[in-house]
Design a protein around this motif. Structure first.
Motif, mmCIF file in Angstrom:
data_model
loop_
_atom_site.group_PDB
_atom_site.id
_atom_site.type_symbol
_atom_site.label_atom_id
_atom_site.label_comp_id
_atom_site.label_asym_id
_atom_site.label_seq_id
_atom_site.Cartn_x
_atom_site.Cartn_y
_atom_site.Cartn_z
ATOM 1 N N GLN A 12 -1.305 81.990 71.041
ATOM 2 C CA GLN A 12 -0.463 82.677 72.013
ATOM 3 C C GLN A 12 0.530 83.592 71.295
ATOM 4 N N ASP A 13 0.616 84.827 71.767
ATOM 5 C CA ASP A 13 1.609 85.802 71.286
ATOM 6 C C ASP A 13 1.693 85.876 69.766
ATOM 7 N N GLY A 14 0.553 85.989 69.120
ATOM 8 C CA GLY A 14 0.551 86.202 67.681
ATOM 9 C C GLY A 14 0.624 84.949 66.839
ATOM 10 N N SER A 15 0.732 83.777 67.462
ATOM 11 C CA SER A 15 0.824 82.536 66.683
ATOM 12 C C SER A 15 -0.289 81.557 67.074
ATOM 13 N N TYR A 16 -0.660 80.725 66.096
ATOM 14 C CA TYR A 16 -1.573 79.620 66.378
ATOM 15 C C TYR A 16 -0.752 78.343 66.538
ATOM 16 N N PHE A 17 -1.147 77.532 67.520
ATOM 17 C CA PHE A 17 -0.485 76.247 67.770
ATOM 18 C C PHE A 17 -1.514 75.153 67.558
ATOM 19 N N MET A 18 -1.136 74.084 66.864
ATOM 20 C CA MET A 18 -2.096 73.000 66.667
ATOM 21 C C MET A 18 -1.370 71.678 66.465
ATOM 22 N N THR A 19 -2.089 70.595 66.769
ATOM 23 C CA THR A 19 -1.561 69.281 66.426
ATOM 24 C C THR A 19 -2.032 68.953 65.025
ATOM 25 N N GLN A 20 -1.103 68.536 64.196
ATOM 26 C CA GLN A 20 -1.485 67.796 63.009
ATOM 27 C C GLN A 20 -1.364 66.330 63.408
ATOM 28 N N ARG A 21 -1.728 65.433 62.511
ATOM 29 C CA ARG A 21 -1.669 64.020 62.890
ATOM 30 C C ARG A 21 -0.299 63.625 63.422
ATOM 31 N N GLY A 22 0.744 64.166 62.801
ATOM 32 C CA GLY A 22 2.072 63.686 63.130
ATOM 33 C C GLY A 22 2.967 64.647 63.872
ATOM 34 N N GLU A 23 2.452 65.834 64.242
ATOM 35 C CA GLU A 23 3.338 66.780 64.925
ATOM 36 C C GLU A 23 2.564 67.905 65.587
ATOM 37 N N LEU A 24 3.283 68.607 66.468
ATOM 38 C CA LEU A 24 2.786 69.858 67.058
ATOM 39 C C LEU A 24 3.393 70.998 66.247
ATOM 40 N N THR A 25 2.530 71.861 65.715
ATOM 41 C CA THR A 25 2.963 72.873 64.760
ATOM 42 C C THR A 25 2.632 74.271 65.268
ATOM 43 N N LYS A 26 3.542 75.211 64.999
ATOM 44 C CA LYS A 26 3.300 76.624 65.309
ATOM 45 C C LYS A 26 3.185 77.389 64.002
ATOM 46 N N LEU A 27 2.090 78.129 63.835
ATOM 47 C CA LEU A 27 1.843 78.888 62.611
ATOM 48 C C LEU A 27 1.937 80.380 62.907
ATOM 49 N N SER A 28 2.726 81.085 62.116
ATOM 50 C CA SER A 28 2.857 82.528 62.334
ATOM 51 C C SER A 28 2.734 83.263 61.007
ATOM 52 N N ASP A 29 2.292 84.500 61.095
ATOM 53 C CA ASP A 29 2.139 85.371 59.929
ATOM 54 C C ASP A 29 3.154 86.497 60.065
ATOM 55 N N VAL A 30 4.382 86.201 59.614
ATOM 56 C CA VAL A 30 5.493 87.120 59.870
ATOM 57 C C VAL A 30 5.327 88.433 59.099
ATOM 58 N N ASP A 31 4.872 88.358 57.842
ATOM 59 C CA ASP A 31 4.748 89.604 57.055
ATOM 60 C C ASP A 31 3.381 90.281 57.243
ATOM 61 N N ASP A 82 0.293 89.704 56.448
ATOM 62 C CA ASP A 82 -0.679 89.882 55.357
ATOM 63 C C ASP A 82 -1.935 89.046 55.589
ATOM 64 N N GLY A 83 -2.072 88.488 56.788
ATOM 65 C CA GLY A 83 -3.280 87.723 57.102
ATOM 66 C C GLY A 83 -3.188 86.261 56.729
ATOM 67 N N VAL A 84 -2.032 85.850 56.183
ATOM 68 C CA VAL A 84 -1.857 84.450 55.801
ATOM 69 C C VAL A 84 -0.577 83.927 56.450
ATOM 70 N N ALA A 85 -0.681 82.761 57.065
ATOM 71 C CA ALA A 85 0.490 82.187 57.733
ATOM 72 C C ALA A 85 1.610 81.963 56.727
ATOM 73 N N ASP A 86 2.815 82.359 57.080
ATOM 74 C CA ASP A 86 3.940 82.116 56.173
ATOM 75 C C ASP A 86 5.065 81.366 56.877
ATOM 76 N N GLN A 87 4.867 81.021 58.140
ATOM 77 C CA GLN A 87 5.901 80.275 58.853
ATOM 78 C C GLN A 87 5.263 79.100 59.579
ATOM 79 N N TYR A 88 5.652 77.900 59.179
ATOM 80 C CA TYR A 88 5.128 76.680 59.802
ATOM 81 C C TYR A 88 6.289 76.007 60.519
#
Ligand SMILES: [Cu+2]
Length: 656
Positions: A103-122, A124-130
C-alpha cells in the motif's frame, strides 16, 4: 438444531456392503487434463540461486510482484508475466514472513513476532526503513507462525496468530489462536479466537471476513468460517486470553468440553459464541490442508465474485460459492484446478488478470513434487461445463450450470446422488465422517433454458455437509460435468415446505465397522489343533507409524496377529503383496466417502489379510496362514494420508 444427537460407536453388518458394492460410486473423476482446457498453468521463471519459498505475494501499482519468502527475503519481480522476469532483492533478514500486502509505496508483512512496514525511502530498489507497527509475544515454538496483514477499507489491518504445537495445539504466547485488528498507528483490537492454523484469510466480494482452517485437534476437517467480532470458531486454546484487556469474549477454556459427542454446529446450542464454518472442505475428498482465499474478478470465466481457496498438500485450488440464509453464510466447494508444481500457499491477481500462485511444500509432503515455485493460472476463454452455484431450498437444492444441460439426463433423479454427514467436535486430531446417510431425490425440475435444476430431497438436516454429485448429467452437447461432485455445508434451511425424512435410526453412525471378509478371520480356525505357530503383536505410535518395521515369519505357518491402536487416530493394518503398498494406499483414497464404512479396505487382490479399522484405544486379532511363496510382503495402514509413512515389511522365509 438439537444437541440431543449423540453419536455412538456402532457396528454394522458388513455383508450388506458386499451385496451393494456395485451400486457404490462416488462420482469422482480425474479432471486434471480436462481442467487445462479451461484454466492453464504456466511457470514464472526463477533464476538459479533464488530459493523462492513463497510466503506472501503482493503486486504494486506498476505491476511488479513482491514475493516474501519464509526464509526471510523479499524479492520484487519486474515483468512477472513475461518470459524473462527480473528479480531484485528488496529486503532480507526477516523472520519467516508468511503473508504480505502492498500500500502507498510500502510492503506490509507479519514476521513471527511483529507486523512490519518496509519502505524504500531513497528509491534505490532496496528497503531502507523497517518499522514495527505492532509487536506480540513469541516463545520459539516451531508452529508459532504469524500471518498477515490484510487491509480493511478503513486502512486498519488484520493478522492471525497460529497456535504452537506441543503434541496438540497450544497457546503459549499471548493472543496465539486469535485474529487481531491493528490500526496504521499500531493500536490493536482482538477480534475473535478459536483459530488453530489460520493460514488463509481475507474478505469476500461482499466485504465480510473469512478465514480458512486445517484439520487438526478440535478441527474435524479443513473449513472456512465467517469471522465477526466476538466469535469463537472452535479451538479452545486461544480462550486462555479471553480475560485479557480488550478481549471480545468472556468464554473460558474450561467452558469447552467434548464429552457431549456433538458436532461443532450443535455445540452452538451450548455456547452461542460458537461460530460453525460456512463451508467445510471434506478431508481427502476435497483437500487436506486449506490455505489462501481470494475473490474471482470479472474476466476469469463464469465464476465472478466466487472464491478460490488453495490447498497446500494437494497442490490444488478449489472454488467456493456461498449464500446467506437467515443472515448465516453457507455454501459449496468444488474442485477447480489441480496440478500445481508444489504446495499452494498464496494467490494474487496480476494486472494481466492472471492468478499468480506462490508455493512451498515447507519440507512437508505435497502432491506437486517441487519444493517451491511460482506459477500463473490463466483462463483460456473457453466456458467449462460445471455446476456454477448451489443454493439451499426448503425441500432440496437449486443447482445452476455454466452451460445448458441435456434435459433428459438433468431431469432424471438417477443422474444424481446425495449423501450427508458431519464431523465430531472433539479434542482428537480430525474426525471421521459420521452419521452418514444417503438421501433420496424424489424429483428434479429443469428450467426452460436448461440452466438450472431443482432437486427435491427428503430429510434435510441443518449442520450437515451434503455430498451432491451429478455424474449422469450431460450438457446439451453431451459433455459430462468436469467436477461432478460438490460439498455443500447446510447451516440454515430456508423457510418453506419441507419433505420429511424417512424413518432413520438416529444412532446409525459408522464410526467403526465390523468388517466381515474372508481376509479378516477373527476366530482361530478349528483345524489349528495345536494353536498358532507364531503370535505377533504390533502397535501404533504417534505420528502415523507402527511400532515395528519388520516382521519375520515362515512360509505357510499359522499366524495369530494382534494389532493394538493406543494412538489418538484411526488406523488399520493390511498385509499386501510385495511392492503393493502404494497402489493399495491410492485405491483406498479413491473410495471417497464410502471409504469410512469400508474400513478403507479396497476390494483388491493384492490385499492378502487385513484387520478392522480401529478407533483410538482398541485392538483387533486376526488369524491367517502365511503365504507359501517366500518374499518381502508389506503391511500398511490405508487410513487416508497414512499409507506413505505407516508401513513395514513382512519377510516370509522359506520353509526349512
Ligand atoms: Cu494409520
Amino acid at each position: 438444531m438439537s444437541v440431543h444427537k449423540i453419536y455412538f460407536i456402532r457396528t454394522i453388518n458388513w455383508i450388506a456392503f458386499f451385496l451393494l458394492f456395485t451400486c457404490f460410486t462416488t462420482g469422482q473423476t480425474s479432471p486434471g487434463l480436462e481442467e487445462s482446457n479451461y484454466y492453464r498453468i504456466s511457470p514464472v521463471a526463477i533464476p538459479e540461486g533464488i530459493v523462492l519459498e513463497a510466503g506472501g505475494l503482493a503486486f504494486d501499482e506498476t505491476g511488479k510482484l513482491g514475493v516474501c519468502t519464509r526464509r526471510g527475503e523479499v524479492w520484487v519481480i519486474s515483468n512477472p508475466g513475461s518470459e524473462n522476469p527480473t528479480y531484485n532483492r528488496y529486503a532480507h533478514g526477516l523472520h519467516e514472513p508468511l503473508m504480505m500486502a502492498y500500500q502507498d509505496g510500502s510492503y506490509f508483512m507479519t514476521q513471527r513476532g511483529e507486523l512490519t512496514k518496509l519502505s524504500d525511502v531513497d528509491e534505490d530498489g532496496v528497503a531502507d526503513q523497517y518499522e514495527s507497527i505492532y509487536i506480540w509475544d513469541l516463545n520459539g515454538n516451531y508452529h508459532e507462525y504469524s500471518y498477515g496483514p490484510k487491509f480493511l477499507p478503513d486502512g486498519s489491518m488484520l493478522v492471525t496468530l497460529n497456535l504452537g504445537w506441543v503434541g496438540r495445539g497450544a497457546s503459549e504466547s499471548k493472543w496465539r489462536g486469535w485474529m487481531l485488528q491493528i490500526s496504521a498507528e499500531g493500536e490493536m483490537t482482538p477480534i475473535a479466537t478459536g483459530m488453530r492454523s489460520p493460514a488463509g484469510f481475507g474478505l469476500n466480494a461482499a466485504g465480510d471476513i473469512f478465514y480458512t482452517e486445517n484439520q487438526g485437534d478440535w478441527v474435524g476437517s479443513g473449513r472456512m468460517t465467517h469471522v465477526e467480532k466476538g466469535d469463537f470458531v472452535g479451538h479452545p486454546e486461544g480462550l486462555k486470553w479471553s480475560g485479557e484487556k480488550g478481549s471480545t469474549l468472556q468464554l473460558k477454556m474450561e467452558d469447552i468440553d467434548d464429552t457431549k459427542g456433538v458436532s461443532l454446529y450443535d455445540y452452538q446450542e451450548i455456547h452461542p459464541e460458537v461460530k460453525p464454518p460456512s463451508v467445510w472442505f471434506p478431508h481427502t475428498l476435497m483437500g487436506i490442508s486449506t490455505s489462501d482465499l481470494i475473490v474471482i474478478p470479472e474476466g476469469f470465466g463464469p465464476f465472478t465474485d466466487q472464491l478460490l481457496v488453495g490447498d497446500q498438500g494437494h497442490s490444488k485450488i478449489m472454488r467456493v460459492y456461498q449464500e446467506k440464509v437467515n443472515g448465516v453464510y453457507q455454501g459449496a466447494c468444488f474442485g477447480f484446478r489441480e496440478g500445481f508444481a508444489s504446495g499452494v500457499l498464496r494467490m494474487a491477481w496480476g494486472p494481466d488478470l492472471k492468478l499468480y500462485v506462490g508455493m512451498t511444500n515447507r519440507g512437508w509432503a505435497s502432491t506437486g513434487q517441487e519444493p517451491y515455485g511460482l506459477e500463473r493460472l490463466e483462463w483460456t476463454g473457453r466456458n467449462p461445463f460445471e455446476i456454477k452455484t448451489i443454493n439451499a431450498r426448503s425441500n432440496g437444492f437449486l443447482l445452476t450450470f455454466t452451460e445448458p444441460v441435456d434435459r433428459a439426463s438433468a431431469a432424471n433423479p438417477e443422474s444424481y446422488s446425495i449423501t450427508d454427514f458431519t464431523y465430531l467436535y472433539h479434542h482428537l486430531y480430525g474426525s471421521p465422517a459420521i452419521d452418514q446417510q444417503e438421501r433420496a431425490i424424489y424429483k428434479v425440475e429443469v428450467d426452460q433454458e436448461g440452466l438450472t435444476a431443482t432437486l427435491h430431497v427428503e430429510g434435510l438436516r441443518e449442520g450437515y455437509i451434503y455430498e451432491i454429485s451429478g455424474p449422469g448429467v450431460r450438457s446439451k452437447v453431451d459433455q459430462p460435468l468436469i467436477h461432478p461432485t460438490a460439498y455443500f455445508t447446510l447451516n440454515q434451511i430456508p423457510e418453506g415446505e419441507r419433505i420429511a425424512a424417512k424413518e432413520v435410526d438416529p444412532h446409525a453412525v459408522f464410526e467403526t465397522v465390523d468388517l466381515k471378509s474372508d481376509k479378516r478371520v477373527t476366530d482361530m480356525p478349528g483345524s489349528w489343533l495345536n494353536g498358532p505357530d507364531q503370535t505377533i503383536e504390533i502397535g501404533t505410535l504417534p505420528g502415523m507409524r507402527y511400532d515395528t518395521d519388520q516382521v519375520v515369519v515362515k512360509a505357510g505357518s499359522k499366524i495369530k496377529w494382534i494389532f493394538n491402536n493406543p494412538d489418538d487416530m484411526m488406523h488399520n493394518l493390511l498385509i499386501v503383496s510385495p511392492g503393493a503398498a502404494d497402489v493399495i494406499g491410492n485405491a483406498a483414497l479413491q473410495l471417497g466417502l464410502k471409504g469410512q464404512e469400508m474400513g478403507y479396505i479396497p476390494l483388491r487382490d493384492e490385499i492378502l489379510f487385513h484387520t478392522n479399522l480401529l478407533g483410538p484405544n482398541s485392538s483387533d486379532i486376526i488369524y491367517f496362514t502365511a503365504p507359501e511363496e517366500p518374499g518381502e510382503y508389506m503391511f500398511v495402514c490405508t487410513f487416508p494420508g497414512h499409507a506413505t509413512t505407516m508401513r513395514g515389511v513382512l519377510v516370509v522365509e522359506p520353509k526349512t
